[in-house]
Design a protein around this motif. Structure first.
Motif, PDB file in Angstrom:
ATOM      1  N   LEU A 107      10.332  -6.366  -2.907  1.00 39.50           N
ATOM      2  CA  LEU A 107      11.336  -6.394  -3.975  1.00 39.50           C
ATOM      3  C   LEU A 107      12.673  -6.909  -3.472  1.00 39.50           C
ATOM      4  CD1 LEU A 107      10.345  -3.006  -5.594  1.00 39.50           C
ATOM      5  CD2 LEU A 107      10.406  -5.179  -6.823  1.00 39.50           C
ATOM      6  N   ARG A 108      12.999  -6.579  -2.228  1.00 42.20           N
ATOM      7  CA  ARG A 108      14.272  -7.043  -1.661  1.00 42.20           C
ATOM      8  C   ARG A 108      14.252  -8.515  -1.291  1.00 42.20           C
ATOM      9  NH1 ARG A 108      13.577  -1.741   1.774  1.00 42.20           N
ATOM     10  NH2 ARG A 108      14.988  -0.302   0.730  1.00 42.20           N
ATOM     11  N   LEU A 109      13.090  -8.992  -0.851  1.00 42.62           N
ATOM     12  CA  LEU A 109      13.023 -10.328  -0.265  1.00 42.62           C
ATOM     13  C   LEU A 109      12.429 -11.386  -1.184  1.00 42.62           C
ATOM     14  CD1 LEU A 109      11.734  -9.295   3.282  1.00 42.62           C
ATOM     15  CD2 LEU A 109      14.083  -9.838   2.632  1.00 42.62           C
ATOM     16  N   GLU A 110      11.685 -10.982  -2.205  1.00 42.48           N
ATOM     17  CA  GLU A 110      11.004 -11.945  -3.056  1.00 42.48           C
ATOM     18  C   GLU A 110      11.509 -11.841  -4.497  1.00 42.48           C
ATOM     19  OE1 GLU A 110       9.223 -13.985  -1.489  1.00 42.48           O
ATOM     20  OE2 GLU A 110       8.697 -12.905   0.357  1.00 42.48           O
ATOM     21  N   HIS A 139       0.808  -1.218   0.000  1.00 45.12           N
ATOM     22  CA  HIS A 139       0.000   0.000   0.000  1.00 45.12           C
ATOM     23  C   HIS A 139       0.844   1.271   0.000  1.00 45.12           C
ATOM     24  CE1 HIS A 139      -3.597  -2.364   0.389  1.00 45.12           C
ATOM     25  NE2 HIS A 139      -3.082  -2.998   1.422  1.00 45.12           N
ATOM     26  N   ASN A 140       2.154   1.127  -0.040  1.00 46.50           N
ATOM     27  CA  ASN A 140       3.043   2.287  -0.208  1.00 46.50           C
ATOM     28  C   ASN A 140       4.391   1.786  -0.713  1.00 46.50           C
ATOM     29  OD1 ASN A 140       4.832   1.699   2.149  1.00 46.50           O
ATOM     30  ND2 ASN A 140       2.954   2.100   3.312  1.00 46.50           N
ATOM     31  N   GLY A 141       5.246   2.731  -1.078  1.00 45.31           N
ATOM     32  CA  GLY A 141       6.534   2.367  -1.650  1.00 45.31           C
ATOM     33  C   GLY A 141       7.435   1.606  -0.709  1.00 45.31           C
ATOM     34  N   TYR A 142       7.384   1.930   0.586  1.00 45.58           N
ATOM     35  CA  TYR A 142       8.259   1.266   1.552  1.00 45.58           C
ATOM     36  C   TYR A 142       7.912  -0.209   1.689  1.00 45.58           C
ATOM     37  CZ  TYR A 142       9.394   6.083   2.819  1.00 45.58           C
ATOM     38  OH  TYR A 142       9.783   7.395   2.786  1.00 45.58           O
ATOM     39  N   GLU A 143       6.616  -0.516   1.733  1.00 42.83           N
ATOM     40  CA  GLU A 143       6.205  -1.918   1.780  1.00 42.83           C
ATOM     41  C   GLU A 143       6.646  -2.633   0.508  1.00 42.83           C
ATOM     42  OE1 GLU A 143       2.072  -2.470   2.524  1.00 42.83           O
ATOM     43  OE2 GLU A 143       2.032  -1.147   4.268  1.00 42.83           O
ATOM     44  N   ALA A 144       6.462  -1.970  -0.615  1.00 38.69           N
ATOM     45  CA  ALA A 144       6.840  -2.568  -1.892  1.00 38.69           C
ATOM     46  C   ALA A 144       8.334  -2.886  -1.932  1.00 38.69           C
ATOM     47  CB  ALA A 144       6.477  -1.625  -3.043  1.00 38.69           C
ATOM     48  N   MET A 145       9.153  -2.010  -1.368  1.00 41.03           N
ATOM     49  CA  MET A 145      10.597  -2.231  -1.374  1.00 41.03           C
ATOM     50  C   MET A 145      10.968  -3.498  -0.624  1.00 41.03           C
ATOM     51  SD  MET A 145      12.102  -0.057  -3.257  1.00 41.03           S
ATOM     52  CE  MET A 145      13.772  -0.419  -2.744  1.00 41.03           C
TER      53      MET A 145
END
Length: 434
Positions: free
Chosen positions: A44-47, A35-41
């Protein structure tokens, strides 16, 4: 099977897109929602994400900034931008960063699924054999073999050290071969192929030209020793706008190029990246920098992309190669400084690899490599480790609520914090508390 990340700060849109994708019949193995860029990051880092679908305007981190950060971590991740604003400037920025589509809300379901389908099919399509691929390159790209005269002039430009000769060569390229080097800022990338073949050089040249957006005004050509050289350019405005992100942009280009050549040609390559200098007469210096950067592969076999500015060349200039011990000591200092910075700032919301790299005056790619080699952890895995250990301690020793703990360890959303916590420990914060 494909893994997709949907990012939008409107929960209803996330839910709608998720439902549409899961009922589409596409071979989707994992669908993540942020729901925001920080969650998305974090995802992206872990999956292992194949496709990022993101809104363009989302609070503190925009979709453009998210795209930029995603490309730094994994340059090969494909992106579709969705926006309520049909603004040319947004679309231009998105396409420049490599977005495969720019869709306007409200979305047409069929159009959206067609876009997703096209991107996925081109992302993970079954790779043909190398012979089949090379045989199809000329037909696919419809590109003539580079002119030997143009190639000779461009290589001369990378070796001419006299200003007058360099300017005369650039003028000749413009007049006789329609190759314009306006700059005024330039950088040079050199691609060193692991096998000698004119056809492999040709294929690598085509991959480079396919990947590099025309906004870079790329000029690619064969160079001696089984290399392909690429000159990229900034005008004054783009140079000023790019600010401190220029190193990240070069790093992104290099890693994306290396990934795609390795993937499609089935062979390794090493890429050297120069710094950025102003003026055609400095192209010879930039060419030498890129070639020197490639040499560091001898000391770092695990790494394939090298930025000239990451290394201390004072000893090289004095024709005294640093010893292995000296190199290791210097690299360990960089890694330890990065570790100390993370130890102090791990709870900071929006902490990025770019920020840590900038503090250490190295490229993100090289810092990631050194951190893993010297500290023994992937850099972001180490950030997660610190956050999780601190949150576990707070859960067991305080009466703080979940949202308060999430806030203290750098997470904006308590729900997202709980997901990361359960993935890390195997139990939720509530279960651990009990």
């Amino acid at each position: 099977m494909y893994s997709i990340l949907v990012v939008d700060d409107e929960p209803l849109i996330c839910k709608g897109l998720s439902s549409l994708l899961m009922s589409s019949g596409l071979a989707i193995s994992q669908l993540y929602v942020a729901h925001n860029g920080y969650e998305a990051m974090d995802y992206l880092r872990l999956e292992d994400i194949d496709l990022l679908v993101t809104d363009i305007q989302m609070g503190e981190m925009s979709g453009i900034e998210l795209m930029h950060q995603a490309k730094m971590i994994k340059p090969w991740v494909q992106t579709i931008i969705i926006s309520a604003h049909e603004t040319f400037q947004y679309a231009q920025l998105a396409i420049r960063l490599g977005a495969k589509d720019y869709l306007i809300k409200p979305l047409n379901s069929d159009q959206f699924l067609d876009s997703v389908r096209n991107v996925l099919l081109n992302t993970n399509k079954t790779s043909p054999s190398q012979d089949e691929l090379l045989a199809g390159f000329r037909e696919q790209f419809h590109m003539e073999q580079p002119s030997p005269k143009r190639t000779a002039l461009l290589n001369k430009l990378l070796t001419d050290t006299k200003e007058a000769e360099a300017l005369a060569t650039a003028e000749l390229l413009k007049r006789e071969h329609a190759t314009v080097l306006t700059g005024p800022y330039f950088s040079v990338l050199r691609v060193k192929l692991s096998r000698s073949s004119e056809l492999l050089q040709y294929a690598a040249l085509n991959i480079a030209m396919e990947l590099l957006d025309q906004a870079w005004l790329p000029v690619a050509f064969y160079s001696p020793e089984d290399e392909v050289s690429i000159i990229i350019q900034w005008d004054d405005k783009r140079f000023e706008d790019s600010g401190t992100s220029r190193i990240n942009q070069l790093d992104m280009l290099g890693r994306s190029l290396q990934f795609n050549i390795t993937k499609y040609l089935g062979m390794n390559c090493v890429i050297g990246i120069s710094q950025v200098l102003r003026g055609v007469p400095f192209l010879s210096e930039l060419g030498e920098q890129a070639q020197k950067a490639i040499r560091w592969n001898h000391d770092h076999k695990e790494l394939s992309v090298f930025y000239y500015g990451d290394f201390n060349w004072s000893r090289y200039d004095a024709k005294q190669d640093p010893t292995v011990e000296e190199l290791d000591a210097q690299n360990n200092i960089i890694a330890q400084k990065a570790k100390s910075y993370i130890d102090e700032h791990y709870a900071q919301k929006g902490l990025t690899l770019h920020e840590v790299a900038q503090k250490n005056h190295v490229s993100p790619n090289y810092l990631s490599y050194l951190f893993k080699k010297n500290i023994g952890h992937n850099l972001w895995e180490y950030v997660i480790k610190l956050r999780m250990e601190e949150s576990r301690k707070l859960i067991l020793t305080t009466d703080l609520r979940r949202y308060e703990i999430a806030e203290r360890v750098g997470y904006e959303s308590p729900e997202h914090f709980s997901k990361i916590f359960k993935k890390y420990f195997g139990v939720s914060p509530t279960e651990l508390k009990k």
